[in-house]
Design a protein around this motif. Structure first.
Motif, PDB file in Angstrom:
ATOM      1  N   GLY B 480       0.805  -1.218   0.000  1.00  0.00           N
ATOM      2  CA  GLY B 480       0.000   0.000   0.000  1.00  0.00           C
ATOM      3  C   GLY B 480       0.841   1.271   0.000  1.00  0.00           C
ATOM      4  N   ILE B 481       2.006   1.187  -0.609  1.00  0.00           N
ATOM      5  CA  ILE B 481       3.013   2.263  -0.530  1.00  0.00           C
ATOM      6  C   ILE B 481       3.419   2.689  -1.950  1.00  0.00           C
ATOM      7  CG2 ILE B 481       5.492   2.609  -0.009  1.00  0.00           C
ATOM      8  CD1 ILE B 481       3.818   2.733   2.468  1.00  0.00           C
ATOM      9  N   VAL B 482       3.755   3.977  -2.108  1.00  0.00           N
ATOM     10  CA  VAL B 482       4.377   4.476  -3.341  1.00  0.00           C
ATOM     11  C   VAL B 482       5.614   5.266  -2.942  1.00  0.00           C
ATOM     12  CG1 VAL B 482       4.093   6.142  -5.229  1.00  0.00           C
ATOM     13  CG2 VAL B 482       2.238   4.559  -4.673  1.00  0.00           C
ATOM     14  N   LYS B 483       6.685   5.131  -3.724  1.00  0.00           N
ATOM     15  CA  LYS B 483       7.886   5.931  -3.445  1.00  0.00           C
ATOM     16  C   LYS B 483       7.800   7.258  -4.164  1.00  0.00           C
ATOM     17  CE  LYS B 483      11.456   2.384  -3.031  1.00  0.00           C
ATOM     18  NZ  LYS B 483      12.589   1.866  -3.829  1.00  0.00           N
ATOM     19  N   LEU B 484       8.097   8.312  -3.431  1.00  0.00           N
ATOM     20  CA  LEU B 484       8.195   9.636  -4.067  1.00  0.00           C
ATOM     21  C   LEU B 484       9.661  10.030  -4.090  1.00  0.00           C
ATOM     22  CD1 LEU B 484       5.366  12.065  -2.902  1.00  0.00           C
ATOM     23  CD2 LEU B 484       5.791  11.125  -5.165  1.00  0.00           C
ATOM     24  N   ARG B 485      10.156  10.304  -5.294  1.00  0.00           N
ATOM     25  CA  ARG B 485      11.584  10.592  -5.444  1.00  0.00           C
ATOM     26  C   ARG B 485      11.778  12.045  -5.841  1.00  0.00           C
ATOM     27  NH1 ARG B 485      16.074   7.079  -7.753  1.00  0.00           N
ATOM     28  NH2 ARG B 485      17.435   8.421  -9.016  1.00  0.00           N
ATOM     29  N   HIS B 486      12.658  12.711  -5.143  1.00  0.00           N
ATOM     30  CA  HIS B 486      13.064  14.056  -5.543  1.00  0.00           C
ATOM     31  C   HIS B 486      14.126  13.870  -6.624  1.00  0.00           C
ATOM     32  CE1 HIS B 486      15.198  17.956  -5.219  1.00  0.00           C
ATOM     33  NE2 HIS B 486      13.971  18.393  -5.036  1.00  0.00           N
TER      34      HIS B 486
END
Lengths: 515, 515
Positions: B480-486
């Motif tokens: 239930g997770i998404v990675k947010l990348r800068h």
């Protein structure tokens, strides 16, 4: 001009004078009146030329046939529409390009079929033979081929030119805006295609034009259908254009045209009729995929249906299931479509600018055209493209009509504060205050007269919808004070002369917070 | 095309049709089929053109002479410049209008002197005789007269057309933008005039083009000066155009031209030379007002000087005293000026796009023209006007050159987050997330490929300057997770799948707060 034509023109002038008279009596919008008056002047100018025997010295004061000026409130409506549309394009990561208003004539040649006669040519003044662009799609394809660009997502809002016989009362012009969004590149099936439809949906929602429906169909399915029904291949195009009339004409008329004008046998026409009156959702695709007659020997129909199945699945992922309808009668005129085609129609019966019912009219349309770029590439290398064109002129008509019927006044400037003077000899004080306001990035105006009357200044504020007036008076200035007046409520407060900019800013912030 | 060629083309078409048919039967690769079909279509198009008897068969892939396409990064620079300029116009309460790109030819006739030969005419296709607009001022005057508008403050940014012999390496084109601001109306002296100069100053400041100087002069003063020095009245115009060359040529050359080409006596030329090399501030105006030779018998010179005195006083009230210089050599070419004239020049030696020094070049100019509207009014009723035209093409050149020398990459989209996938088969998840982001008014994109490589997706983000990437992975989705990348720092955080839109919004707000 023969007498008959002159009489006709005079009748038109009388009719138009009536329209103007009624509009003025009804205190119609200023812009609307300006537009109708200018139409009237145009007609009179036409008659004038004729009456004069077209003396060379009398200047005819008009815009060219089928064109018009856009006044400030029309421009304000346009700017608002453009901004809403562009913000959707930007939400989808589109870039924008521009191309010259004219192209080498040969770039346009052979792209528009019969409509080529509507192209404006430039005079041969020594040099290249040029024509005004007819749409934005062909220049886009030329741009891709010329710059060897193999993928881009771009929008283009610009004017195009068609020497149509303008039925100006129906809101059609020879110079008008097009507003296109296209995705070019070799990608996986239907992913860019469905995004175009999503873009249409977001735009129509954002413009609040009422309920709409997006019809979709597929060129290969249509071709397959014609093949399966036994239409000779050389008649596909012309039969396609007959089918395209089904949104306006009943089937019987279209059937008639197919049989009597285009020489289909009644049985073949009946076969087509059995299909093109169908519309539905995914279950219709599934049903047709089971239809042996249609897909049995005809790869093209099957491919089209399978493409549509995927398309509709993606539509659901993008939340478009209620807005999109598979409609076998959708054909679209242009030759260059090769895949999915779509067209958005407004469902609510909005009145147009000229009071006529807009009915169930098309407001956007497009589709896939995989072979157009290759027509420009020396090695015929293709760049697959899919796109959509928003019928912005139609949008303007609908919105202008709505504003006129609401008697809504459109603000044509964004002035935040008007610097007024209560007595004579305060011009220099007004100028100094304006300078301070401009320096503080506040939108401000004052009168260009040395000694304007206070009442005239306040009336101007009301007319223009300016929210605040800073009123300079001798006694107040002597006390180091300026009055700030809220124009609508006429409520006034006193602020220190040196704090006017800050006080204006605070009042504006408060007002925008309240609204 | 001769019959033989046509037969040959037809044979080619038959042959190509065969190829296509066989490929389709053999279920050849779709790409290959597309390519061959497009080749076939091209051949057919050639035959079509030829059959029409129109035009050569070899397509030349170019834009018309003196024109160019604007690609995405040029458009981004242009949009930025336009926005800055328009925000100044709006700060001064200007409305905007638009006029058709072409006018009746007679509207333009007699307005541009010798330059009339540079007007583009449209072909006579039956109907009116039309020409492309040459500037925005004449259409504006026509608009005012036609609609009987006696006052308006408007801006107009649009393309104009001149069949100049384009020295394209010097950044001149046949299609280019003009950007005009004008105030029309019967007002008190110099109040609108000085606001035009204030607008120029705000625009040049906002565009950060470096130091600039605004030269001002007055047509009546020039006329009075010529009169006082003994120039015959029929030579005022041509001597005016000699004076206009003083910004590029030394006085000796101009003197030569006056005497040897234009037949002035050396004494008259010397008299002019004594004055036109003067420049200064208010004290120069005062000095000249004491000059008996100049103002003694010549009302025109005195009127011009008194107007300039008032103008300079208002300049000080608007904070322009350091930017404005009274310069007697400023003449400006156009015939229609009747009062104050001005021209802004850049003082810094900015390089243009093509690497050449831009020197001390004019970047904006204008003046008062009180008689132009009357040329269009049937009763010759005048509407006094004053305005300024910003040399936007020059601005673009300077900015493009600066960006190129800084090697600054211009962002051409405003995408805030790219939805990427780390493994195969996540297309539908990407689509669903994009839908949510779009619904939340976040600018988002994803790949149009079913199974793009993660590296390619991240490289795209870097290239396009997209700040964030939302990376979908199977195991993360299962949790239930998404990675947010800068994208720049490559720093990643994990957010709940249902909170992605909010998390993106928060990160963007934080980033814009930091910048």
């Amino acid at each position: 001009m023969c007498d008959e034509d002159r009489l006709k023109l005079k009748a038109q002038i009388n009719q138009q004078s009536d329209i103007v008279r009624k509009l003025k009596a009804a205190k119609g919008s200023k812009d609307k009146i300006t537009e109708e008056v200018s139409h009237l002047l145009n007609l009179k100018a036409q008659l004038g030329t004729v009456e004069d025997g077209s003396g060379p010295h009398k200047l005819i004061l008009k815009t060219p046939k089928g064109t018009r000026d856009y006044g400030p409130s029309q421009m304000a409506i346009r700017a608002d529409v453009f901004n809403k549309i562009i913000s959707v394009f930007k939400r989808h990561g589109a870039e924008t390009i521009d191309t010259p208003i004219f192209e080498l004539k040969e770039v346009l040649t052979g792209k528009y079929g019969e409509d080529s006669k509507l192209i404006y040519d430039l005079a041969d003044q020594g040099g290249e033979i040029l024509s005004l662009r007819y749409d934005l799609t062909v220049p886009f394809a030329r741009y891709l081929a010329m710059n060897k660009i193999s993928n881009i997502k771009r929008y283009h809002m610009a004017k195009v030119y068609r020497r149509d016989n303008p039925a100006m009362m129906r809101g059609r012009y020879r110079e008008f805006y097009q507003c296109d969004f296209d995705i070019a590149g070799q990608y996986d099936p239907m992913i860019p295609d469905v995004e175009c439809v999503r873009v249409v949906s977001e735009i129509l929602t954002s413009l609040q034009l009422g309920d709409f429906l997006i019809k979709v169909n597929h060129r290969q399915l249509l071709d397959g259908l014609f093949e399966a029904c036994g239409v000779p291949p050389d008649k596909f195009r012309t039969i396609c254009s007959s089918v395209d009339k089904l949104d306006k004409s009943p089937w019987e008329e279209v059937h008639n045209e197919m049989v009597n004008e285009k020489g289909l046998s009644p049985a073949v026409a009946d076969c087509i009729g059995k299909y093109v009156r169908l519309s539905g959702k995914t279950e219709l695709v599934e049903q047709l995929l089971q239809d042996e007659m249609l897909v049995g020997q005809c790869k093209s129909a099957r491919d089209g249906l399978e493409a549509l199945r995927l398309f509709l699945k993606y539509c659901t992922l993008y939340g478009l299931q209620d807005q999109v309808s598979f409609d076998l009668s959708l054909a679209r005129g242009l030759d260059y479509y090769t895949g999915v085609i779509y067209e958005a129609v407004l469902l609510s019966d909005t009145k147009t600018e000229h009071g006529e019912s807009s009915g169930v009219g098309s407001i956007a349309g497009g589709g896939r055209y995989d072979n157009l770029v290759g027509m420009f590439d020396p090695k015929h290398k293709n760049v697959p493209c899919v796109g959509v064109s928003i019928g912005v002129e139609r949008v303007f008509s609908v919105l202008e009509a709505r504003l006129a019927s609401n008697k809504t006044k459109v603000r044509t400037t964004e002035v935040e504060v008007f610097v007024a003077s209560a007595q004579k000899n305060l011009l220099e004080d007004r100028m100094k205050l304006c300078k301070e306001l401009w320096d503080s990035n506040i939108k401000a105006e004052h009168s260009y007269k040395r000694n304007p009357k206070l009442l005239a200044q306040l009336q101007y504020c009301e007319e223009m919808g300016i929210p605040l007036a800073a009123i300079l008076g001798e006694s107040e200035l002597a006390r180091g004070i300026v009055k700030l007046r809220h124009v609508v409520t006429r409520h006034e407060i006193e602020v220190q002369r040196e704090n006017v900019a800050q006080a204006v800013r605070d009042l504006l912030t408060k007002a925008s917070g309240n609204s």
